[in-house]
Enzyme design. Sequence first.
Site, PDB file in Angstrom:
ATOM      1  N   ILE A 170       0.831  -1.200   0.000  1.00  0.00           N
ATOM      2  CA  ILE A 170       0.000   0.000   0.000  1.00  0.00           C
ATOM      3  C   ILE A 170       0.865   1.250   0.000  1.00  0.00           C
ATOM      4  O   ILE A 170       0.573   2.229  -0.689  1.00  0.00           O
ATOM      5  CB  ILE A 170      -0.951  -0.018   1.208  1.00  0.00           C
ATOM      6  CG1 ILE A 170      -1.957  -1.166   1.072  1.00  0.00           C
ATOM      7  CG2 ILE A 170      -1.688   1.315   1.334  1.00  0.00           C
ATOM      8  CD1 ILE A 170      -2.777  -1.407   2.324  1.00  0.00           C
TER       9      ILE A 170
ATOM     10  N   TYR B 289      -0.339  -8.179  16.303  1.00  0.00           N
ATOM     11  CA  TYR B 289      -0.288  -7.241  15.179  1.00  0.00           C
ATOM     12  C   TYR B 289      -1.441  -6.242  15.249  1.00  0.00           C
ATOM     13  O   TYR B 289      -1.242  -5.022  15.132  1.00  0.00           O
ATOM     14  CB  TYR B 289      -0.342  -8.001  13.853  1.00  0.00           C
ATOM     15  CG  TYR B 289      -0.588  -7.101  12.655  1.00  0.00           C
ATOM     16  CD1 TYR B 289       0.443  -6.337  12.117  1.00  0.00           C
ATOM     17  CD2 TYR B 289      -1.856  -6.988  12.088  1.00  0.00           C
ATOM     18  CE1 TYR B 289       0.218  -5.493  11.039  1.00  0.00           C
ATOM     19  CE2 TYR B 289      -2.086  -6.150  11.008  1.00  0.00           C
ATOM     20  CZ  TYR B 289      -1.044  -5.402  10.492  1.00  0.00           C
ATOM     21  OH  TYR B 289      -1.279  -4.563   9.431  1.00  0.00           O
TER      22      TYR B 289
END
Length: 313
Positions: free
Chosen positions: A32, A181
Site C-alpha cells: 500500500i 499485530y
Amino acid sequence: MPLLHRPASWDVRHLPRAEGKNFLVTGGNAGIGYFVAEQLAATGATVIIAGRDPARAESAQASIQTRVHGARVRHVRLDLADLPSVKACADALELERLDAVVCNAGVLLDQPPRRETRDGNELMFATNHLGHFALIAWLAPLLTATPASRVVTTGSFTAKSETLDLDDLQSTRDYRPKRTYVRSKLAQMLFGFELDRRLRAAGGATLSVVTHPGGALDSLTPSRPPIHVRTTGERLRALPAGLLLQGKQAAAWPAVRAALDPSVRGGQLWGPRVFGIRGRPVLEPVRGHLADPVLAARLWAATADLTGLEPSI
C-alpha cells in the site's frame, strides 16, 4: 471528538496539484505504501520513500519515475524497529519543510515464536507503533514549522474490535501473532488521535489524521514490476473477491486523501466507503475505545517511557 462534517467532493483519479510540497512515506517501497508514494508523486510533490532495504526503495523510486513523468522521488533508509535508525532517517531528510508524514510501514508475523528488537521490545509493536512515535518525536520541530502540515497514521479496520492491554503491551504473557499485530495497529490509531488532542491543546496548526485501508489483496493489485507482478491467472481467480475487497492501489486512497484534501480536519478517521473495506475514501465516526482519551493518554505515557522520547508539539 471531532464533529462530522460534509467534506468536499473528491476524485481519487484527479488529485489536486501539490508542487513545492514534501511528503515522507514510511514503507513506501512496497504494498500500500508504494501506491501512496506513486499517487502523491503524481501531484508534482516531492516524495521521500523511507524503508529498511535501500535496494527495494531504489526499485520503487525507479518504478514511480517510469510511470509518473517528471516525478520527484528519493529514498532514505529507515528501520522502525531500531531507534538509532529512526533518528538517522530524520536527520537525513535535510528539508526546510515537511508537509506530511504518512506513517504506513508495518510488519506482520503470522506465526510464533515471539521476536524482539535489540532494545528488547516485541518486534511488531516496536515497528508499527514505537518506531512511528519516535519518528514523529524527532520530526516534530520540522512539522510544526511547516504551515498546515499533517501526520497521517495508517491503522487497520480490524483494530476497531480489539482491546489494548496496557499491562502487557509487549505481549509477553500471551503471544498470539495476529492479535499482537492488530493491537499494534490499535496503538498506532490511538497515538494518532492523542497526537491531535495535544496539537489542538497547544494551538498548533499541524493536523493528525487517522486512516485505514480496508481489505486489500495482492491478486487485485495491478502489476508494478519488479515490486509486484500479477499473473493473468491470479487476476482471473481474484475476480470474485473483487466484489468485497480491493487492490492495494485503492487501499492507498484514504491516506492520500488525508495528506492532500484541504477539507480534512485533525482527529478524523478516513476509510473505504463500502462497509469500511473497499471503495473511495470517506469520513468515518470515531467510536468506542478509539475515542477514549484516558486510554490514549496512558498509552502515550507508556510509549514515551519505552522510547525515552516525547514529541515536542
